[in-house]
Scaffold this motif. Structure first.
Motif, mmCIF file in Angstrom:
data_model
loop_
_atom_site.group_PDB
_atom_site.id
_atom_site.type_symbol
_atom_site.label_atom_id
_atom_site.label_comp_id
_atom_site.label_asym_id
_atom_site.label_seq_id
_atom_site.Cartn_x
_atom_site.Cartn_y
_atom_site.Cartn_z
ATOM 1 N N VAL A 92 0.839 -1.200 0.000
ATOM 2 C CA VAL A 92 0.000 0.000 0.000
ATOM 3 C C VAL A 92 0.874 1.250 0.000
ATOM 4 O O VAL A 92 0.577 2.222 -0.692
ATOM 5 C CB VAL A 92 -0.976 0.008 1.204
ATOM 6 C CG1 VAL A 92 -1.695 1.343 1.327
ATOM 7 C CG2 VAL A 92 -1.991 -1.129 1.067
ATOM 8 N N PRO A 96 -0.534 4.202 -2.375
ATOM 9 C CA PRO A 96 -1.606 4.280 -1.378
ATOM 10 C C PRO A 96 -3.023 4.303 -1.952
ATOM 11 O O PRO A 96 -3.945 3.761 -1.337
ATOM 12 C CB PRO A 96 -1.300 5.583 -0.627
ATOM 13 C CG PRO A 96 0.163 5.759 -0.788
ATOM 14 C CD PRO A 96 0.484 5.235 -2.158
ATOM 15 N N TRP A 99 -5.115 0.659 -2.536
ATOM 16 C CA TRP A 99 -5.275 -0.290 -1.437
ATOM 17 C C TRP A 99 -6.217 -1.425 -1.831
ATOM 18 O O TRP A 99 -5.996 -2.572 -1.469
ATOM 19 C CB TRP A 99 -5.769 0.414 -0.166
ATOM 20 C CG TRP A 99 -7.147 0.995 -0.288
ATOM 21 C CD1 TRP A 99 -7.471 2.252 -0.697
ATOM 22 C CD2 TRP A 99 -8.378 0.325 -0.039
ATOM 23 N NE1 TRP A 99 -8.831 2.409 -0.710
ATOM 24 C CE2 TRP A 99 -9.421 1.237 -0.307
ATOM 25 C CE3 TRP A 99 -8.712 -0.963 0.392
ATOM 26 C CZ2 TRP A 99 -10.765 0.910 -0.158
ATOM 27 C CZ3 TRP A 99 -10.056 -1.283 0.531
ATOM 28 C CH2 TRP A 99 -11.066 -0.343 0.265
ATOM 29 N N ARG A 123 -3.641 2.122 4.903
ATOM 30 C CA ARG A 123 -4.556 3.113 4.332
ATOM 31 C C ARG A 123 -4.761 4.252 5.334
ATOM 32 O O ARG A 123 -4.759 5.428 4.953
ATOM 33 C CB ARG A 123 -5.902 2.480 3.976
ATOM 34 C CG ARG A 123 -6.819 3.492 3.321
ATOM 35 C CD ARG A 123 -8.102 2.918 2.822
ATOM 36 N NE ARG A 123 -8.883 3.994 2.211
ATOM 37 C CZ ARG A 123 -10.174 3.954 2.087
ATOM 38 N NH1 ARG A 123 -10.855 2.901 2.463
ATOM 39 N NH2 ARG A 123 -10.816 4.970 1.547
ATOM 40 N N ASP A 127 -3.603 7.902 3.991
ATOM 41 C CA ASP A 127 -4.741 8.695 3.527
ATOM 42 C C ASP A 127 -5.240 9.536 4.698
ATOM 43 O O ASP A 127 -6.020 9.051 5.524
ATOM 44 C CB ASP A 127 -5.842 7.769 3.009
ATOM 45 C CG ASP A 127 -7.058 8.515 2.478
ATOM 46 O OD1 ASP A 127 -7.109 9.769 2.583
ATOM 47 O OD2 ASP A 127 -7.965 7.836 1.956
#
Length: 188
Positions: A92, A96, A99, A123, A127
Motif C-alpha cells: 500500500v 496508497p 489499497w 490506508r 490517507d
C-alpha cells in the motif's frame, strides 16, 4: 524452414531460462531471509521486514511467491500474520490509492487476515482523509466481501476492531462506542 525452427528453439529456450531464473531468484530470497531470520529472537518482525523490503524492491507478486516458499523452508512462518501485515503495508505504501488492488491480489483469508490488517492500517497511515468510523467500517468490509464473499464479515469486523482500538489509542470504551454505531451483519 530450418531458420524458423532454430528461431522457435531459441525463443522456447529463452522462456525456460527466464522461468528458471525467476525460480532461482525466489529460492535465493528464501535462503537469504532464512539465514537472517530463522534463529532471530523476533523472527516474525525479521521476516516481515525482509519481505517488506522485497516488496518495495520487486513488488507484491514476487514477495507472495517468496512467502509461499518461505512457509515450506521454515515451518514457523506458517504463523504469518505479522509477516503478511508488513508485506501488505509496504504494498500500500508503494501506491496508497491502490489499497483495493492489494486486497484483490492476496488471499485475504491467509495468514489469519494479516494482509487485510496491513492494508487497513496502511490506508489509515497514508490517507489523511480516511477515518475509521461506523460508515467506513461497513464500506471497507463490503469492499472486501465483494471480492467473492469469502465469509469475511466477522473476520473483517474483528480486524476492524483491532485497528480501531489502535486508532483510539488503546481506549476500549472509545472503540466500543464506534462499534456500537456499526449497523447490519458486522455487529452480530
Amino acid at each position: 524452414l530450418f531458420a524458423l525452427v532454430m528461431i522457435d528453439i531459441a525463443l522456447v529456450s529463452d522462456i525456460f531460462k527466464n522461468l528458471s531464473t525467476k525460480e532461482d531468484s525466489v529460492e535465493n530470497e528464501v535462503v537469504a531471509a532464512t539465514n537472517i531470520c530463522r534463529n532471530h529472537q523476533n523472527w516474525r518482525n525479521c521476516y516481515g521486514n525482509q519481505l517488506s523490503t522485497l516488496t518495495r524492491k520487486d513488488g507484491l507478486e514476487f514477495s507472495l511467491k517468496v512467502l509461499g516458499e518461505l512457509k515450506r523452508a521454515d515451518k514457523k512462518t506458517n504463523d504469518c500474520h505479522i509477516i503478511a501485515h508488513k508485506l501488505a503495508g509496504e504494498a500500500v505504501a508503494k501506491q496508497p490509492s491502490n489499497w483495493q488492488g492489494v486486497i484483490n491480489s492476496v488471499d485475504i483469508n491467509s495468514c489469519n487476515y494479516g494482509f487485510v490488517h496491513g492494508v487497513i492500517e496502511s490506508r489509515s497511515r497514508f490517507d489523511p482523509g480516511f477515518l475509521l468510523n461506523e460508515q467506513t467500517i461497513v464500506q471497507m468490509c463490503n469492499a472486501i466481501a465483494n471480492e467473492g464473499d469469502r465469509g469475511v464479515d466477522q473476520s473483517c469486523a474483528h480486524i476492524m476492531g483491532h485497528v480501531l482500538l489502535a486508532e483510539e489509542n488503546g481506549s476500549i470504551q472509545g472503540a466500543v462506542d464506534v462499534c456500537n454505531k456499526v449497523s447490519g451483519e458486522l455487529r452480530t
